[in-house]
Design an enzyme around this catalytic site. Sequence first.
Site, PDB file in Angstrom:
ATOM      1  NE  ARG B 147       8.434   1.037   5.274  1.00 36.41           N
ATOM      2  CZ  ARG B 147       9.707   1.376   5.467  1.00 36.41           C
ATOM      3  NH1 ARG B 147      10.608   0.439   5.645  1.00 36.41           N
ATOM      4  NH2 ARG B 147      10.060   2.637   5.494  1.00 36.41           N
ATOM      5  CB  THR B 148       3.139  -2.873   2.417  1.00 34.75           C
ATOM      6  OG1 THR B 148       3.290  -2.294   3.714  1.00 34.75           O
ATOM      7  CG2 THR B 148       2.378  -4.178   2.533  1.00 34.75           C
ATOM      8  CE  LYS B 177     -14.241   5.270 -16.255  1.00 27.92           C
ATOM      9  NZ  LYS B 177     -13.698   4.296 -17.221  1.00 27.92           N
ATOM     10  NE  ARG B 198      -1.635   0.401   3.117  1.00 31.38           N
ATOM     11  CZ  ARG B 198      -0.849  -0.051   4.070  1.00 31.38           C
ATOM     12  NH1 ARG B 198      -0.224  -1.196   3.929  1.00 31.38           N
ATOM     13  NH2 ARG B 198      -0.690   0.629   5.191  1.00 31.38           N
ATOM     14  CG  HIS B 226      -0.405  -4.194   7.982  1.00 27.05           C
ATOM     15  ND1 HIS B 226      -0.282  -4.993   6.867  1.00 27.05           N
ATOM     16  CD2 HIS B 226       0.628  -3.311   7.890  1.00 27.05           C
ATOM     17  CE1 HIS B 226       0.759  -4.616   6.157  1.00 27.05           C
ATOM     18  NE2 HIS B 226       1.323  -3.602   6.753  1.00 27.05           N
TER      19      HIS B 226
END
Lengths: 401, 401, 401
Positions: B147-148, B177, B198, B226
């Site tokens: 959604r974001t 890695k 994110r 957020h």
Amino acid sequence: MASSSSFSTCTLNRGSFATKAINFNKVFKCNFSSLPNRLPVSAKLSADFTCSRLLTSEKSLKLDQSQRLSRNGMQCCALEVEDVPTFLVGKKFQLDDVIEAQQFDRDILNAIFEVAREMENIEKKSPGSQILKGYLMATLFYEPSTRTRLSFESAMKRLGGEVLTTENAREFSSAAKGETLEDTIRTIEGYSDIIVMRHFESGAARRAAATAGIPIINAGDGPGQHPTQALLDVYTIEREIGKLDGIRVGLVGDLANGRTVRSLAYLLAKYQDVNIYFVSPDVVKMKDDIKDYLTSLGVEWEESADLMEVASKCDVVYQTRIQRERFGERIDLYEEARGKYIVDKEVLKVMQKHAVVMHPLPRLDEITVDVDADPRAAYFRQAKNGLYIRMALLKLLLVGW
Amino acid sequence: MASSSSFSTCTLNRGSFATKAINFNKVFKCNFSSLPNRLPVSAKLSADFTCSRLLTSEKSLKLDQSQRLSRNGMQCCALEVEDVPTFLVGKKFQLDDVIEAQQFDRDILNAIFEVAREMENIEKKSPGSQILKGYLMATLFYEPSTRTRLSFESAMKRLGGEVLTTENAREFSSAAKGETLEDTIRTIEGYSDIIVMRHFESGAARRAAATAGIPIINAGDGPGQHPTQALLDVYTIEREIGKLDGIRVGLVGDLANGRTVRSLAYLLAKYQDVNIYFVSPDVVKMKDDIKDYLTSLGVEWEESADLMEVASKCDVVYQTRIQRERFGERIDLYEEARGKYIVDKEVLKVMQKHAVVMHPLPRLDEITVDVDADPRAAYFRQAKNGLYIRMALLKLLLVGW
Amino acid sequence: MASSSSFSTCTLNRGSFATKAINFNKVFKCNFSSLPNRLPVSAKLSADFTCSRLLTSEKSLKLDQSQRLSRNGMQCCALEVEDVPTFLVGKKFQLDDVIEAQQFDRDILNAIFEVAREMENIEKKSPGSQILKGYLMATLFYEPSTRTRLSFESAMKRLGGEVLTTENAREFSSAAKGETLEDTIRTIEGYSDIIVMRHFESGAARRAAATAGIPIINAGDGPGQHPTQALLDVYTIEREIGKLDGIRVGLVGDLANGRTVRSLAYLLAKYQDVNIYFVSPDVVKMKDDIKDYLTSLGVEWEESADLMEVASKCDVVYQTRIQRERFGERIDLYEEARGKYIVDKEVLKVMQKHAVVMHPLPRLDEITVDVDADPRAAYFRQAKNGLYIRMALLKLLLVGW
């Protein structure tokens, strides 16, 4: 959406308004004087939005109700329509969503194919087309299908449109947190102009279309429908053979589980004097519903165990993959079924010069690799035709005829 | 980045230069005559780069130090600035990164909301906007949030910008890695003009911003921040109710774990005469830090167990999902909590006509589906406002006010 | 594809035609009068397509045989070529695919580097370049490599091109159903103009190129080749040191498994008076094939256990990561190997002022973080150079010199 309108005047009422998008080839102006003066801010906004997405470059206007409609309802009147929109003259239908093969009649199919031809010209002669510039397509795939997704995304980009991609919406999206499909659709429609959806549940596309204020294209919903595949198959036959009336088609392989051949049989029934031959191992024979449907429409069909004989008289040999996943533990049955009807050089030898071999791909060894070099091997051209069909549908749904 | 400058003259020194991007509304010329003649090739290249990204179409200049700075330092002087840049006159701040809700004061919020309104107009009336043409946004998602991500990518594309996508950077990238976040950022900033990130760790966005020479937008970092969600929530209240001073807001549901409601409470405290009501099951009550913060700023707040009473007097009922994953083995507690405060038609009945129901989505059944049809159900409009806020932030960070 | 042509007249015959794309800097017209009149529809279509992709804005014409060729063969003649195409004058080679480092000789490398320099200017000074507008690149990644994928996608978008992305083709695509690479390529080439492919099997890129009618770029095929990495390494040395002849290069770390250092050694052998020093733990020493190859070309090389001594005399210290996955259960050997040769501030102290440290990234701790601030730390600039090299290759493959 559920229904459609080709009128240039429409009344919007809360809850009762079903028309999704009305496309005109000419600009018209909207009169909002009849709107209640005391509409709340957000309702005015919706009204404003409704008639505002004016694409001057395309001389078309999209009436979009993807926003919440007025709390009190409102009327939107076309005061001026310079020309009669094309679809009112020759093509009286309106394409709102693409949900299932059954929604198309012969006239619509012909019209779509005509646009697909235009798309072939655009793809080949006009790289950098801007027909869908400014439009955004969301590919919402709840199960992966790289081939189908890339075909749609290529179609959108070949027309100058943009794409938002979700390759595995099932795992990643808020669906994992328990969100309903309807809620997801309502969110995604705020970010895009059209949604191409693949889902694992039959009927999901129809549910999405009932919710969405923007067009939905079904890119396969579980064992249900995959209408763009059906369209590209019929389009390919018409392109390769030059006609659809009077053709003889052999459907080979897994006829029980393949939604492709089932949809194709359904669409072929719309044409005149079609003969269909079913050639399949006993465990995956065509089911009675399709046979009964063909019979009811007077389409000639028969079952045969002789691929060579069928191949020698058909215009199209449509081969399909035996799907291992349908056999569960019975690998022995699968192995027996998959080896039974192979299209190879021997089959080519008996086929007519003008006939073609088709396959929805991917293939394993049900068509041998040495067939590929024969010009009658049409399956990669068939895949390419999927691009043109999808370009055509995107154009029709977004900017109209 | 750590700090910012609004001066049109700056001195670049190795290691000490902190300004990330300076945007002017007018073109200016750079004088490199003071550069040492014997700079190595790569340093000259950097100097050249520094002032070269001239976007004539936008009449703006971006000073970008994403490249390595000179080995010896260099001075970059504006010899000519035709007009005083807008932000020096009325808006004296400069937006470099979006890391946390706390970085915004009331004036900045108002200015961002003003731009968000412009973005609404662009999205509705000017499809095919080219404001961010030539800019490239990288979405670097270490945990999925479809959604974001789609909201940011839609925002970028609606403004004519382009996107590089990484949906699950954690699993796929060189992070697997053992590469540090800082190294990844230094690589990705070479491929893009802005990074939307994110991450699963609180503070990751701040670390990225300290490293990056291009703007970073925090799209959620673990239990931390957020900020774009917080901005869109406040923006939605202002759009729906018409004001922020003097409003009454009921925060309902999981107030202990929801970073959304915590950030919202924080931002609401910047406005006058705000009343906040906390309505939540006992196990997920609002924590003391927020309560103390509100008290210290003189914001009126109270806890209540009576949703109907709160709903009847609030302008905004902000419902949230009880997050099952926070309850671990205690499914019984979860089940008890989730059923306690449901927004349904009964709640709607007591709410005022102008009030709205909000929800950050996805929702389960904490708002019943029959609420959706009510015009006061603002949550899908709220989701859409996220698009406008993100468009506004992208514009502000990339081309300035 | 297997071979190429720089002639402006070519004969197309079924099966025997190998040329993939011929690019001219000037428009020419095609004469199809010699085509058989009774070609089937689909063959005429192919002929039409062959010469139709006319990019007027770029004044270039791409002869594309990605479609099926005529059943009967056809001749395509250039009747009018206004100017002699550039590559016929000064650069007589033609770039069709990028499969392995060995395909490039010194002249080609120089020419590519020249274009890469142009790309640097475009990226810095001309945001929104439209050089590849209308072109579509498919990234077909059978194993994830976020860094490489983003670098290619950024390169394409920086030049105005568009991208179709498949991040994990192995798991998702029809490959999972047993489709051959060749079939996948034939489908994808219908959707795009160029394919950037990463595969887990050595030789996969060559197989793809043999099948495809459009250019293929190998973005790494298993333990095999990663030619664009090799190109960007050599380009970086030339950009940082100012020359390639006469340079001294220390290759440090995992020389047995690192395809990067192996390819780099191979390419460096094309230059004059190059000295190479191998510095590696015993378990991961450079293999004899490369040593023998260098000896056969008269390149001076030696092995050393003294990193400080090598660093003090080299122009380039090329450090690599010891790859844990190569050691299996022997974590003890891995731990011993990885700590042996670290580039840190002490190494910097002995390095010359003009020398640089390079690394293909990602790094763990084989270069300490405090080295980053030193201007001789070239590894992030090296990563950025990958963008320019990839821009150059995309331009060369799609629109020519």
